[in-house]
Design an enzyme around this catalytic site. Structure first.
Site, PDB file in Angstrom:
ATOM      1  N   ARG A 184     -57.805 -53.060  12.514  1.00  0.00           N
ATOM      2  CA  ARG A 184     -58.326 -52.563  13.910  1.00  0.00           C
ATOM      3  C   ARG A 184     -59.795 -52.245  13.690  1.00  0.00           C
ATOM      4  O   ARG A 184     -60.522 -51.817  12.879  1.00  0.00           O
ATOM      5  CB  ARG A 184     -57.747 -51.288  13.931  1.00  0.00           C
ATOM      6  CG  ARG A 184     -56.241 -51.305  14.126  1.00  0.00           C
ATOM      7  CD  ARG A 184     -55.495 -49.972  14.405  1.00  0.00           C
ATOM      8  NE  ARG A 184     -53.934 -50.406  14.639  1.00  0.00           N
ATOM      9  CZ  ARG A 184     -53.022 -49.480  14.849  1.00  0.00           C
ATOM     10  NH1 ARG A 184     -53.623 -48.157  15.136  1.00  0.00           N
ATOM     11  NH2 ARG A 184     -51.798 -49.655  14.738  1.00  0.00           N
ATOM     12  N   ARG A 196     -59.471 -42.918   9.076  1.00  0.00           N
ATOM     13  CA  ARG A 196     -59.583 -43.845  10.162  1.00  0.00           C
ATOM     14  C   ARG A 196     -60.239 -45.215   9.666  1.00  0.00           C
ATOM     15  O   ARG A 196     -61.551 -45.157   9.483  1.00  0.00           O
ATOM     16  CB  ARG A 196     -60.396 -43.152  11.452  1.00  0.00           C
ATOM     17  CG  ARG A 196     -60.242 -44.212  12.500  1.00  0.00           C
ATOM     18  CD  ARG A 196     -61.154 -43.673  13.538  1.00  0.00           C
ATOM     19  NE  ARG A 196     -60.811 -42.223  13.923  1.00  0.00           N
ATOM     20  CZ  ARG A 196     -59.732 -42.034  14.860  1.00  0.00           C
ATOM     21  NH1 ARG A 196     -59.138 -43.239  15.706  1.00  0.00           N
ATOM     22  NH2 ARG A 196     -59.307 -40.864  15.355  1.00  0.00           N
ATOM     23  N   GLU A 238     -52.135 -37.245  13.963  1.00  0.00           N
ATOM     24  CA  GLU A 238     -51.020 -38.357  13.965  1.00  0.00           C
ATOM     25  C   GLU A 238     -50.941 -39.143  12.895  1.00  0.00           C
ATOM     26  O   GLU A 238     -51.543 -39.572  12.106  1.00  0.00           O
ATOM     27  CB  GLU A 238     -51.314 -39.599  15.229  1.00  0.00           C
ATOM     28  CG  GLU A 238     -50.267 -40.371  15.335  1.00  0.00           C
ATOM     29  CD  GLU A 238     -51.024 -41.706  16.028  1.00  0.00           C
ATOM     30  OE1 GLU A 238     -50.244 -42.739  16.068  1.00  0.00           O
ATOM     31  OE2 GLU A 238     -51.776 -41.509  16.894  1.00  0.00           O
ATOM     32  N   SER A 271     -45.771 -42.828  15.309  1.00  0.00           N
ATOM     33  CA  SER A 271     -45.588 -42.643  16.755  1.00  0.00           C
ATOM     34  C   SER A 271     -44.457 -43.672  16.868  1.00  0.00           C
ATOM     35  O   SER A 271     -44.245 -44.582  16.257  1.00  0.00           O
ATOM     36  CB  SER A 271     -46.799 -43.220  17.331  1.00  0.00           C
ATOM     37  OG  SER A 271     -47.036 -44.469  17.294  1.00  0.00           O
ATOM     38  N   ARG A 324     -53.173 -42.777   6.073  1.00  0.00           N
ATOM     39  CA  ARG A 324     -53.098 -41.382   6.519  1.00  0.00           C
ATOM     40  C   ARG A 324     -51.902 -40.704   5.688  1.00  0.00           C
ATOM     41  O   ARG A 324     -51.971 -39.299   5.610  1.00  0.00           O
ATOM     42  CB  ARG A 324     -52.819 -41.742   8.064  1.00  0.00           C
ATOM     43  CG  ARG A 324     -53.938 -41.955   8.930  1.00  0.00           C
ATOM     44  CD  ARG A 324     -53.604 -41.842  10.314  1.00  0.00           C
ATOM     45  NE  ARG A 324     -54.874 -42.212  11.149  1.00  0.00           N
ATOM     46  CZ  ARG A 324     -55.094 -41.829  12.432  1.00  0.00           C
ATOM     47  NH1 ARG A 324     -54.141 -41.488  13.243  1.00  0.00           N
ATOM     48  NH2 ARG A 324     -56.212 -42.184  13.147  1.00  0.00           N
TER      49      ARG A 324
END
Length: 425
Positions: free
Chosen positions: A261, A276, A348, A351, A388
């Site tokens: 990403r 991140r 987060e 999800s 994460r």
């Protein structure tokens, strides 16, 4: 994409969904207009072709005087048919292009608003009081360096910012997480999958990642291939252009892949450590179900995510994501956010999204139930996004001396060790 019949029958519902997303409501009227032109030009083409065929039957039987007039009409019809065909194709292309820009219909129970307008549904676990324990918690990067587990400096040297090495026990911790997550998924009936990290444009577009998320996607111009940001893309496209047997549903896959990403909109955010990053590994759950079972399957995926985070002994909450923060393909999304002690907030970790028939229509995936062939529903859910999860484990299970307690579920995959010990004090 959504069903065009629904758009024609209830355009106000589609407008309300666009409004809730904070997206262009005028797109609905543009699409209705293009669809009307598509249908009327199709009727016009069919009428002209029918007349052309009828004329073709009359010409051989006509007298000499009649034939000249009929041939003149045939020439005109030939031009009219060609023009009508071009008009039909143009209207069809415009309709398809506009339809691809339209997000999925937001579920009526989704809270309306932006990123901060979520609703907290559940809270699990107990947040540690480090002050009562007599020490100040270290952040994951400091712990990772003490353990010889994380090296961001050499990651930046080799690849640039937001890249990293997992070293020593850090690498072993990733492998333990992946194996434990796959074991849980397999026990739940998922088929384990190792998926491609490079996909064709139709796979990326079909899952909805070339719309609002396009800025975060890596594209290889020379090969016209995309690096996936999640194995959801490959798992969704796995049955592209296929008709599946209803008796085989639900189909559930657990995919493992590297994910890439750009994080184009996150400059200055979470720059420390590995929270991140541009590249990470992930275990992703993906389901193909009958559309009538989609909401129940969504709850099942959420339950498997909660089971996973509970097994890691992490404090977390479940939120119902607000309409303006949904991806274009999701009708509804639940996030599980773990408590990060040094940030003093939930972040987060997983999800799960209910994409209803949105992706299957774009990817031409259907199900045959008796004589009926119809689109099916797709859903996805993160089981373990590795970096994460490592952040949450290190910070929540740290001890005063910089060591980290290993959750019991991971111990069999780490040679039975109960504590990760610092390599430098």
């Amino acid at each position: 994409m959504i069903d065009l019949r629904l758009l024609r029958e209830d355009p106000d519902r589609v407008r309300a969904s666009q409004r809730a997303r904070g997206e262009d409501v005028a797109l609905v009227d543009s699409l209705l207009s293009a669809d009307e032109r598509r249908r009327s030009s199709g009727v016009r083409f069919d009428e002209l072709r029918a007349e052309q065929k009828q004329l073709g039957k009359l010409i051989p039987k006509a007298t000499a005087d009649e034939k000249a007039e009929l041939l003149k009409r045939a020439e005109q019809l030939k031009a009219d048919v060609k023009a009508a065909d071009a008009e039909r194709d143009a209207a069809d292309a415009e309709t398809h292009e506009l339809l691809l820009r339209l997000g999925n219909l937001v579920h009526p129970d989704v809270p309306v608003g932006g990123e901060e307008d979520f609703v907290t549904l559940e809270t699990h676990g107990t947040i540690r009081d480090f002050g009562a324990e007599g020490f100040e918690p270290k952040d994951h990067l400091e712990l990772g360096q003490l353990l010889g587990a994380i090296d961001v400096e050499r990651g930046a040297k080799v690849s640039g910012s937001r890249f990293y090495f997992l070293t020593g026990v850090g690498a072993l911790l990733e492998l333990a997480l992946v194996n434990a997550a796959m074991a849980q998924a397999t026990a739940a009936g998922f088929t384990p999958m190792l998926t491609p990290a490079l996909v064709r444009p139709q796979s990326m577009a079909g899952t909805g990642f070339l719309g609002q998320a396009a800025q975060d996607v890596y594209h290889l111009d020379k090969d016209d291939l995309y690096l996936v940001g999640t194995s959801e893309v490959a798992l969704a496209a796995y049955h592209m252009d296929e008709i599946l047997d209803a008796g085989k549903l639900p189909l559930r896959y657990a995919g493992f892949s590297p994910c890439f990403r750009r994080e184009a909109g996150s400059h200055g955010k979470d720059t420390r450590g590995i929270f991140r990053v541009h590249q990470f590994d992930k275990v992703e759950m993906f389901s193909y179900v009958d559309p009538e079972d989609t909401q129940a399957e969504h709850q099942r995926l959420l339950a498997w995510e909660k089971q996973w985070l509970s097994s890691l002994e992490l404090p977390f909450r479940v939120i119902d994501v607000a309409s303006g923060d949904l991806g274009s393909s999701a009708a509804r999304k639940f996030d599980c956010e773990a408590w990060i002690p040094t940030q003093g907030k939930y972040r987060e970790l997983t999800s799960t999204s209910d994409c209803t028939e949105f992706q299957s229509r774009r990817l031409s995936i259907r199900v045959r139930d008796g004589k009926q062939v119809k689109p099916l529903a797709t859903l996805n859910g993160t089981l373990c996004a590795v970096p994460r999860t490592i952040v949450a484990i290190l910070e929540n299970h740290q001890l005063a001396d910089g060591s980290v307690r290993v959750p019991e579920v991971l111990r069999p995959y780490l040679g039975g060790r109960e504590v990760l010990e610092p390599v430098a004090r």
